[in-house]
Design an enzyme around this catalytic site. Structure first.
Site, PDB file in Angstrom:
ATOM      1  N   GLU A  45      -4.704   6.283  -0.209  1.00 34.77           N
ATOM      2  CA  GLU A  45      -4.610   7.124  -1.649  1.00 34.77           C
ATOM      3  C   GLU A  45      -3.661   8.139  -1.223  1.00 34.77           C
ATOM      4  O   GLU A  45      -3.684   8.947  -0.621  1.00 34.77           O
ATOM      5  CB  GLU A  45      -5.929   7.658  -2.099  1.00 34.77           C
ATOM      6  CG  GLU A  45      -5.756   8.216  -3.405  1.00 34.77           C
ATOM      7  CD  GLU A  45      -7.086   8.827  -3.948  1.00 34.77           C
ATOM      8  OE1 GLU A  45      -7.443   8.706  -5.203  1.00 34.77           O
ATOM      9  OE2 GLU A  45      -7.924   9.380  -3.394  1.00 34.77           O
ATOM     10  N   LYS A 127      -4.664   5.273 -11.241  1.00 36.51           N
ATOM     11  CA  LYS A 127      -5.934   5.539 -11.182  1.00 36.51           C
ATOM     12  C   LYS A 127      -6.598   6.004 -12.693  1.00 36.51           C
ATOM     13  O   LYS A 127      -6.129   6.868 -13.452  1.00 36.51           O
ATOM     14  CB  LYS A 127      -6.311   6.809 -10.455  1.00 36.51           C
ATOM     15  CG  LYS A 127      -7.815   7.132  -9.979  1.00 36.51           C
ATOM     16  CD  LYS A 127      -8.021   8.016  -8.944  1.00 36.51           C
ATOM     17  CE  LYS A 127      -9.547   8.363  -8.489  1.00 36.51           C
ATOM     18  NZ  LYS A 127      -9.652   9.315  -7.398  1.00 36.51           N
ATOM     19  N   CYS A 161     -10.158   5.211  -4.167  1.00 33.97           N
ATOM     20  CA  CYS A 161     -11.451   6.072  -4.074  1.00 33.97           C
ATOM     21  C   CYS A 161     -12.394   6.045  -4.870  1.00 33.97           C
ATOM     22  O   CYS A 161     -12.978   4.932  -4.790  1.00 33.97           O
ATOM     23  CB  CYS A 161     -10.785   7.655  -4.171  1.00 33.97           C
ATOM     24  SG  CYS A 161     -11.702   8.907  -3.380  1.00 33.97           S
TER      25      CYS A 161
END
Length: 334
Positions: A45, A127, A161
């Site tokens: 990430e 995200k 994540c």
């Protein structure tokens, strides 16, 4: 479709808040993975320009200088730096799934970029929801970012994540018959051992569960906090206790949740490799396919809006929508 695929999973530290330095390291890792026979390489990430740990260590006002520096070193799509990464993918004949901070004019997004072995963009996702203090720096994606792409290597998807702790997002991904999933993580050394929920045990388990629950292969790249990074980010002993060195816990899991390769030490840089046999997915799904024979749509259903959302709708857009709607209705009547 190829049934057996060799993949590479990165565990390393970026050249922190140095766009060109990290692009150079990215290209080196792409070359190394290709030389070792990998057909796909996955990065952590916000690998470029590194995860903004300073958000967790000080106030937004105190972080303004680092925020500006971070913004300046984030990656713009269609830039020369981005083109260099595409050229590396093409030169070394390898798929790349890159985690990066995407700079789009005045905004930043936690993004993942899938590039094929011809150097072409397969997809770019953002995200869906930045986590906790990340929201002071990053915007968010929409349903178009919950996607699985059909490629010659198989159906490839990616999340970042704590998106792996969002049950509905997971199910939306599974529903697209994902075969290879990239679970990108930043490092697991923050607030340890005081906050287990962001530590290695919980989040490695999240990647493992994703593999077993979705019956897919999971490549989980994870970055490292290096000494150079700690020196840049931590200005007191208290901050060093909050952000320790290491934290690298890269993994590759099979569709039954097992480890496919021995992990590296948490402060060790390197690349994990594994051979994925996609036929194993069929075997795993005979026991429990959550979007097939193991589902109960009469009891549970997911409403999933996978469309991209426009921030501005022009008059021309509206007129074209009306034309398209009329055309569809006329066709239906005919």
């Amino acid at each position: 479709m190829s049934q057996c695929i060799k993949v590479a999973c990165v565990q390393a530290a970026p050249v922190f808040m140095d766009l060109e330095g990290t692009v150079n390291k990215t290209i080196q890792l792409i070359e190394e993975a290709s030389q070792n026979g990998a057909q796909l390489i996955a990065f952590p990430e916000t690998w470029i320009p590194g995860y903004p740990w300073f958000l967790w260590l000080d106030t937004p006002m105190a972080n303004m200088p680092k925020t500006y520096q971070y913004h300046q070193n984030s990656l713009e799509l269609n830039s020369e730096s981005a083109q260099r990464i595409q050229e590396a993918a093409k030169k070394h004949h390898i798929f790349v799934v890159l985690g990066f901070s995407e700079r789009d004019h005045g905004s930043l997004y936690i993004s993942q970029w899938t590039i094929n072995d011809l150097g072409e963009t397969v997809s770019i996702r953002r995200k869906l929801k930045a986590t906790h203090v990340e929201r002071t720096l990053f915007g968010e994606g929409d349903g178009h970012s919950i996607r699985v792409d059909e490629t010659r290597l198989g159906n490839i998807g990616a999340l970042c994540c704590w998106e792996h702790l969002q049950p509905l997002a997971r199910y939306a991904m599974y529903s697209q018959h994902e075969q290879i999933h990239i679970a990108a993580w930043p490092s697991f050394s923050l607030y340890q051992p005081q906050m287990a929920s962001i530590g290695p045990d919980v989040n490695i388990a999240a990647s493992r569960l994703y593999a077993a629950e979705g019956q897919c292969f999971v490549i989980a790249p994870c970055a490292i906090v290096s000494q150079d990074m700690q020196d840049i980010l931590c200005h007191s002993e208290e901050q060093k206790k909050l952000l320790a060195l290491g934290g690298g816990h890269a993994r590759i899991f099979g569709p039954d949740g097992r480890d496919l390769v021995t992990p590296l030490a948490e402060d060790e840089e390197g690349i994990l490799y594994a051979d994925l046999d996609l036929s194993h997915i069929t075997i795993a799904k005979t026991a429990a396919d959550p979007v097939g024979h193991y589902a109960r749509p009469d009891v549970f259903q997911l409403i999933f809006n996978k469309n991209a959302v426009k921030k501005v709708i022009t008059k021309q857009d509206h007129e074209q929508e009306q034309i398209d709607k009329l055309s569809t209705e006329t066709h239906a009547e005919g």
